[in-house]
Design a protein around this motif. Structure first.
Motif, mmCIF file in Angstrom:
data_model
loop_
_atom_site.group_PDB
_atom_site.id
_atom_site.type_symbol
_atom_site.label_atom_id
_atom_site.label_comp_id
_atom_site.label_asym_id
_atom_site.label_seq_id
_atom_site.Cartn_x
_atom_site.Cartn_y
_atom_site.Cartn_z
ATOM 1 N N THR A 97 39.574 30.823 30.017
ATOM 2 C CA THR A 97 39.578 32.246 30.663
ATOM 3 C C THR A 97 38.597 33.242 29.795
ATOM 4 O OG1 THR A 97 41.420 33.593 30.209
ATOM 5 C CG2 THR A 97 41.407 32.346 28.570
ATOM 6 N N GLU A 189 42.214 40.086 36.542
ATOM 7 C CA GLU A 189 41.310 40.089 37.474
ATOM 8 C C GLU A 189 41.770 40.322 38.987
ATOM 9 O OE1 GLU A 189 39.428 36.263 36.307
ATOM 10 O OE2 GLU A 189 38.872 36.834 34.681
ATOM 11 N N SER A 210 44.033 44.706 34.127
ATOM 12 C CA SER A 210 43.290 45.311 33.651
ATOM 13 C C SER A 210 42.578 46.366 34.607
ATOM 14 C CB SER A 210 42.107 44.401 32.946
ATOM 15 O OG SER A 210 41.175 45.419 32.924
#
Ligand SMILES: Cc1ncc(COP(=O)(O)O)c(C=O)c1O
Length: 383
Positions: A97, A189, A210
């Motif tokens: 990650t 994402e 995000s």
């Protein structure tokens, strides 16, 4: 050696000099809304664009509540607080990650436990998770899940939807339910990605998104917490706005809060970007299919399709090389030619700051890291 690939990518991006990995495009109302925002003088954390941004996120994701934050990392930090993660608790996560996922756990002085990834999703593997919990934990008298080797409570599980593709989130939630572990989805994402008609980030109790400059839609910097729980949503809004009590002129704060609220200026940019999300998603899907077709005829570089390819936002496309040496050669050759390609993140268990943390066998994670490369995937639309 890979000149046909370099040519294909350059053509896909209209022959421009340097082809970035994923740069934003501003072809909608971005400048108009930024000007409106400046004219209004409401450029900080209060303003109509922040509210509009939250409404749009709710609408796009189907989440009852969306709370805008300064970035995805702050959203993760807040999500862990909402999940009641504190000092010396443990949080299960994946080693493959972006470092923000793990850092957020450490911000709470909690301890990450790394589980291997599934090669089909690049996300946390539910089979390994189940095996780890079965072998290494017990339930205490308060029905909390305790790690046998450390005697710490495992409070939460934080899987990530890698490159915009879903992880096996339903299986992970089902397993965690048996062990009384709350699940937080790192969907940083994955704006625009779904699984079984549910937007990623809305399937577990809490999710985050995000809006960093490299994401499918950007606010410059920004994030959001998404949840259907009214109590968590209220708490998130309160704590991200310095825990200030409502009053027309007094400053009173009833907790140690955070200045994590997204500024209106950033929200203005995000609102314009979100208006174009359907267009961006269509374009990125098209790029993914063009890559998929192109790499069909390639013997030594393979396109990674993934188990949930169909419902992905195709944030970053990835190809697989046969070994680490081939991967490094491919990265060197493409970057030298101005085609910006990148390795996946170095797995957390290899970073000096996290290498001491508990982990399962990491065969899949290491294989993925050693052979995967992200290739240019930004929207190809021009003004
Ligand atoms: C998986 C993941 N989690 C968290 C973050 C952090 O988001 P931000 O950069 O908005 O803080 C990112 C990327 O930016 C990410 O890719």
């Amino acid at each position: 050696m890979h000149s046909n690939i370099i040519r294909f990518i350059r053509d896909l991006y209209n022959g421009r000099g340097i082809v970035p990995l994923h740069s934003p495009v501003f072809i909608g109302n971005e400048k108009k809304y930024l000007n409106e925002c400046i004219d209004s003088t409401f450029v900080s954390s209060v303003g109509s664009f922040v509210n509009k941004f939250e409404e749009m996120i709710s609408q796009i994701t189907g989440s009852t509540y969306a709370i805008a934050t300064v970035n995805g990392t702050a959203a993760l930090h807040m999500a862990l607080m909402l999940a009641d993660v504190w000092q010396d608790d443990e949080v299960i996560t994946q080693s493959l990650t972006f470092v923000a996922t793990t850092n957020a756990i450490k911000y709470q002085k909690a301890h990450p436990v790394f589980i291997d990834c599934s090669p089909q999703t690049l996300g946390l593997c539910p089979i390994t998770l189940q095996a780890f919990l079965e072998k290494n934990t017990y339930q205490n008298t308060q029905n909390q899940c305790v790690n046998k080797s450390t005697n710490r409570i495992i409070k939460a599980c934080l899987p990530m939807h890698t490159l915009g593709h879903s992880t096996d989130i339903f299986q992970i939630i089902e397993i965690c339910k048996q062990y009384n572990i709350l699940v937080i989805e790192d969907a940083a994402e994955a704006l625009g990605s779904f699984l079984n008609n549910r937007h990623l980030g809305t399937i577990a109790d809490i999710g985050i998104l995000s809006f960093n400059g490299n994401k499918i839609a950007t606010s410059g910097g920004g994030g959001a917490i998404i949840t259907n729980d009214p109590v968590l949503a209220k708490k998130a809004k309160h704590l991200t706005t310095t825990a200030k009590l409502n009053h027309d002129w007094e400053y009173e704060h009833d907790a140690i809060g955070y200045n994590y609220r997204l500024p209106n200026l950033n929200a203005a940019l995000a609102v314009a970007q979100l208006e174009q999300l359907t267009l961006f998603l269509e374009n990125k899907r098209n790029i993914a299919y063009q890559y998929k077709n192109f790499f069909k005829n390639n013997n030594d570089v393979h396109f990674w399709e993934g188990k949930y390819f169909e419902s992905s936002n195709h944030w970053l496309n990835a190809v697989i090389l046969s070994n680490k040496k081939e991967k490094d050669n491919f990265l060197a050759e493409t970057n030298r030619a101005g085609i910006i390609t990148r390795s996946l993140w170095k797995p957390m268990h290899h970073l000096p700051i996290y290498q001491h943390c508990e982990k399962t066998d990491m065969t899949n994670t290491d294989n993925i890291y050693n052979t995967f490369v992200n290739i240019p995937s930004g929207v190809t639309l021009d003004k």
